[in-house]
Design an enzyme around this catalytic site. Sequence first.
Site, PDB file in Angstrom:
ATOM      1  N   TYR A  92       0.793  -1.222  -0.034  1.00 18.21           N
ATOM      2  CA  TYR A  92      -0.023   0.046  -0.088  1.00 18.21           C
ATOM      3  C   TYR A  92       0.736   1.329   0.066  1.00 18.21           C
ATOM      4  CZ  TYR A  92      -3.894   2.855   2.142  1.00 18.21           C
ATOM      5  OH  TYR A  92      -4.750   3.819   2.440  1.00 18.21           O
ATOM      6  N   LYS A 165      -6.195  -0.613  -2.236  1.00 19.65           N
ATOM      7  CA  LYS A 165      -6.968  -0.693  -1.182  1.00 19.65           C
ATOM      8  C   LYS A 165      -7.940  -1.781  -1.095  1.00 19.65           C
ATOM      9  CE  LYS A 165      -6.644   3.920  -0.382  1.00 19.65           C
ATOM     10  NZ  LYS A 165      -6.700   4.834   0.884  1.00 19.65           N
ATOM     11  N   GLU A 236     -12.666   6.468  -4.728  1.00 18.93           N
ATOM     12  CA  GLU A 236     -11.260   6.801  -4.226  1.00 18.93           C
ATOM     13  C   GLU A 236     -10.339   7.728  -5.120  1.00 18.93           C
ATOM     14  OE1 GLU A 236      -9.700   5.066  -1.235  1.00 18.93           O
ATOM     15  OE2 GLU A 236      -8.487   6.892  -1.521  1.00 18.93           O
ATOM     16  N   ASP A 260     -11.539   9.329   0.853  1.00 16.22           N
ATOM     17  CA  ASP A 260     -10.695  10.452   1.189  1.00 16.22           C
ATOM     18  C   ASP A 260     -11.607  11.676   1.612  1.00 16.22           C
ATOM     19  OD1 ASP A 260      -8.378   9.905  -0.596  1.00 16.22           O
ATOM     20  OD2 ASP A 260     -10.204   9.676  -1.952  1.00 16.22           O
ATOM     21  N   ALA A 293      -7.205  22.895   2.218  1.00 16.72           N
ATOM     22  CA  ALA A 293      -8.660  22.544   2.308  1.00 16.72           C
ATOM     23  C   ALA A 293      -9.347  21.763   1.104  1.00 16.72           C
ATOM     24  CB  ALA A 293      -9.350  23.553   2.614  1.00 16.72           C
ATOM     25  N   ASN A 405       0.303  12.271   1.685  1.00 14.12           N
ATOM     26  CA  ASN A 405       0.866  11.109   1.149  1.00 14.12           C
ATOM     27  C   ASN A 405       1.345  11.301  -0.328  1.00 14.12           C
ATOM     28  OD1 ASN A 405       0.397   9.839   3.439  1.00 14.12           O
ATOM     29  ND2 ASN A 405      -1.565   9.303   2.682  1.00 14.12           N
TER      30      ASN A 405
HETATM   31  N1  LIG Z   1      -3.679  10.211   5.644  1.00 21.11           N
HETATM   32  C1  LIG Z   1      -4.850  10.182   4.872  1.00 21.11           C
HETATM   33  O1  LIG Z   1      -5.427   9.007   5.193  1.00 21.11           O
HETATM   34  C2  LIG Z   1      -5.147  10.789   3.697  1.00 21.11           C
HETATM   35  C3  LIG Z   1      -6.318  10.790   3.337  1.00 21.11           C
HETATM   36  C4  LIG Z   1      -6.842  11.222   2.109  1.00 21.11           C
HETATM   37  C5  LIG Z   1      -5.794  12.184   1.438  1.00 21.11           C
HETATM   38  N2  LIG Z   1      -4.733  12.584   2.052  1.00 21.11           N
HETATM   39  C6  LIG Z   1      -3.415  13.301   1.661  1.00 21.11           C
HETATM   40  O2  LIG Z   1      -3.734  14.566   1.539  1.00 21.11           O
HETATM   41  C7  LIG Z   1      -3.472  15.148   0.571  1.00 21.11           C
HETATM   42  C8  LIG Z   1      -4.670  16.072  -0.144  1.00 21.11           C
HETATM   43  O3  LIG Z   1      -5.374  15.157  -0.942  1.00 21.11           O
HETATM   44  P1  LIG Z   1      -6.800  15.678  -1.242  1.00 21.11           P
HETATM   45  O4  LIG Z   1      -7.379  14.626  -2.209  1.00 21.11           O
HETATM   46  O5  LIG Z   1      -7.479  16.340  -0.304  1.00 21.11           O
HETATM   47  O6  LIG Z   1      -6.189  16.533  -2.542  1.00 21.11           O
HETATM   48  P2  LIG Z   1      -7.150  17.876  -3.156  1.00 21.11           P
HETATM   49  O7  LIG Z   1      -6.258  18.248  -4.593  1.00 21.11           O
HETATM   50  O8  LIG Z   1      -8.516  17.607  -3.243  1.00 21.11           O
HETATM   51  O9  LIG Z   1      -6.743  18.884  -2.110  1.00 21.11           O
HETATM   52  C9  LIG Z   1      -5.383  19.288  -1.925  1.00 21.11           C
HETATM   53  C10 LIG Z   1      -5.680  21.016  -1.640  1.00 21.11           C
HETATM   54  O10 LIG Z   1      -4.495  21.454  -1.170  1.00 21.11           O
HETATM   55  C11 LIG Z   1      -4.356  22.677  -1.659  1.00 21.11           C
HETATM   56  N3  LIG Z   1      -3.152  23.142  -1.562  1.00 21.11           N
HETATM   57  C12 LIG Z   1      -2.302  23.073  -2.856  1.00 21.11           C
HETATM   58  N4  LIG Z   1      -1.050  23.731  -2.623  1.00 21.11           N
HETATM   59  C13 LIG Z   1      -1.249  24.512  -1.648  1.00 21.11           C
HETATM   60  C14 LIG Z   1      -0.349  25.550  -0.972  1.00 21.11           C
HETATM   61  N5  LIG Z   1       0.697  25.824  -1.270  1.00 21.11           N
HETATM   62  N6  LIG Z   1      -0.787  25.916   0.321  1.00 21.11           N
HETATM   63  C15 LIG Z   1      -2.148  25.739   0.813  1.00 21.11           C
HETATM   64  N7  LIG Z   1      -2.979  24.635   0.016  1.00 21.11           N
HETATM   65  C16 LIG Z   1      -2.525  24.290  -0.955  1.00 21.11           C
HETATM   66  C17 LIG Z   1      -5.259  22.876  -3.042  1.00 21.11           C
HETATM   67  O11 LIG Z   1      -5.746  23.978  -3.402  1.00 21.11           O
HETATM   68  C18 LIG Z   1      -6.232  21.740  -2.469  1.00 21.11           C
HETATM   69  O12 LIG Z   1      -7.268  22.466  -1.883  1.00 21.11           O
HETATM   70  C19 LIG Z   1      -2.836  14.227  -0.442  1.00 21.11           C
HETATM   71  O13 LIG Z   1      -1.188  14.206  -0.141  1.00 21.11           O
HETATM   72  C20 LIG Z   1      -3.107  13.093   0.180  1.00 21.11           C
HETATM   73  O14 LIG Z   1      -2.310  11.965   0.030  1.00 21.11           O
HETATM   74  C21 LIG Z   1      -4.150  11.704   3.222  1.00 21.11           C
HETATM   75  O1  LIG Z   2      -4.129   6.033   0.045  1.00 20.22           O
HETATM   76  C1  LIG Z   2      -3.582   6.455   1.207  1.00 20.22           C
HETATM   77  O2  LIG Z   2      -2.645   6.498   1.733  1.00 20.22           O
HETATM   78  C2  LIG Z   2      -4.576   7.523   1.984  1.00 20.22           C
HETATM   79  C3  LIG Z   2      -5.333   8.421   1.171  1.00 20.22           C
HETATM   80  O3  LIG Z   2      -6.576   7.625   0.637  1.00 20.22           O
HETATM   81  C4  LIG Z   2      -4.736   9.312   0.231  1.00 20.22           C
HETATM   82  O4  LIG Z   2      -5.411   9.515  -0.709  1.00 20.22           O
HETATM   83  O5  LIG Z   2      -3.542   9.764   0.426  1.00 20.22           O
HETATM   84 MN   LIG Z   3      -7.186   8.466  -1.125  1.00 21.12          MN
END
Ligand SMILES: NC(=O)c1ccc[n+]([C@@H]2O[C@H](COP(=O)([O-])OP(=O)(O)OC[C@H]3O[C@@H](n4cnc5c(N)ncnc54)[C@H](O)[C@@H]3O)[C@@H](O)[C@H]2O)c1
Ligand SMILES: O=C(O)C[C@H](O)C(=O)O
Ligand SMILES: [Mn+2]
Length: 540
Positions: A92, A165, A236, A260, A293, A405
Amino acid sequence: MTYTGLDLLNNPFLNKGTAFTKEERKTNRIEGLLPPFVQTLDQQVAQAYEQYGTKPTPLAKRMYLMDLFNENRTLFYKLFSEHVYDFMPVVYDPTIADTIENYSHFFLDPQNAAFLSIDDQDDMESALKNATGDRDIKLIVVTDGEGILGIGDWGLQGVDISVGKLMVYTAAAGVDPKSVLPVVLDAGTNNKELLNDDLYLGNHHERVTGDNYYAFVDKFVALAEDLFPDMYLHFEDFGRDNAANILNKYKDQILTFNDDIQGTGIITLAGILGALNISKEKFTDQVYMSFGAGTAGAGIAKRIFDAMVEEGLSEEEAKKHFYLVDKQGLLFDDTKDLTPEQKPFTRSRSEFANADELTNLEAAVKAVHPTILVGTSTQPGTFTESIIKEMAAHTARPIIFPLSNPTKLAEAKAEDLLKWTDGKALVATGIPVEPVEMNGVKYVIGQANNALVYPGLGLGAMAVNAKLLSDGMINKAAHSLGGIVDPTEAGAAVLPPVSKLDEFSMTVAMGVAQQAIEEKLTDVKDAKKAIDDIKWEPKY
Ligand SMILES: NC(=O)c1ccc[n+]([C@@H]2O[C@H](COP(=O)([O-])OP(=O)(O)OC[C@H]3O[C@@H](n4cnc5c(N)ncnc54)[C@H](O)[C@@H]3O)[C@@H](O)[C@H]2O)c1
Ligand SMILES: O=C(O)C[C@H](O)C(=O)O
Ligand SMILES: [Mn+2]
């Protein structure tokens, strides 16, 4: 349908390889197609693990495990179940990001996925039927590859996230691998690197958007519902413009889930509750700041907000606890290009004397003094020493979760966060991190990754075949992860360890199934029996 000969050996759901008994070899016409010595599953596992150990890098290890997966699901999952902690980062996130970026070049096997093209929609029904054969599908993970982790648009290559996943669903919660279907919706890609690559295996055109795109998604959802009426539909890594729209469109009609938005919301809420259990601070006293956000950031904020309202705050009161920072800086009600999910959490410029200067994280942290900072920005290293020290100057135990990530995109390293705050920060990360030793304390770092919760949530909902996934079920999942970590131990983690993933997935599943029964979202009466009945174990 009965499979014999090579058809049987080539069917990963039925293949036992060298473990086919003499008698099975005779009845299934595979005599002579295998070496004569009959192995037990344990011997196969020992042999496979020995091979695994010879692979020099996480990527090589992953490729080896994928071969095993393609050959024999039972063996793959038996091996995985014995090494969950070690295998998670290989199977993963983060290693999966490498195989997604190189999918077309590495391609060997379609891994029983359904590849649905926006250009061949007349074939969609046949494609779904071909991909499932005589299997009864209970769980689909679907992506369109537009927002893969934080690495962006990888088009059809995103199919690997659907496969990955689903692997975690089985390893963590015992979902029967025969009952799952990974799906990719190929609506094109805006990734120039892929469009210019002759070996790219997806549609070589830009993403189709708007009504045509939504009609494509709609057609898939309708067909999948029709063909597999008892299915749990997991979305996803869709792009920011579509993920929430899709969830909002279907969530009150069918049993569906966006990982997400909802999965990340649950695990982050659970992590915050875990952190407060350590600091003994009150949930409704917290000041929450989201950096990034988007799909995840706004999804998490909504979950924490709902939890504050459940704790007795009015919506108006709860809203005052939230600050979103995105590319534009702190989000105000008059900020341009707000998404519908950001709007409920914007602030008014009149709250700040220097509102126009709050265009970056540092200024926002200085002005707001958050007690919780969650990063879902995809921007590595953005939780800098000065920002973290500023935050820590105004709160005794800052809760800091850099969740982006894969590893290369994390907003900060756990080790640095602890160093800069002299061990006071309560940290969780998106990817797995080794414990940090500092001043004689071993700080265990919780992994706030939705993988800790979506398998149990899905199993619970599937076991009772719930009509919908309700907020109550989601909330139950978040509250099911407490009580596993001892909060009094120095350096305790804010979330339970991945090594116990299979155990607490059952706790989550039970809570969710029970909640569905209480909310009359199912005809099932006995949650425990329903889960025992559906749960699969890797054995011959
Ligand atoms: N740990 C987890 O379980 C988990 C789950 C989902 C997503 N994530 C991580 O979160 C991150 C975002 O994923 P997402 O699906 O929300 O993506 P997304 O594209 O929907 O959101 C990213 C956001 O960050 C903003 N952004 C980009 N550059 C920026 C900057 N310089 N300053 C401030 N904001 C900025 C974008 O405008 C956007 O709103 C990814 O790296 C993803 O791997 C982690
Ligand atoms: O895939 C992951 O590790 C968590 C999350 O769904 C992501 O998009 O980062
Ligand atoms: Mn994801």
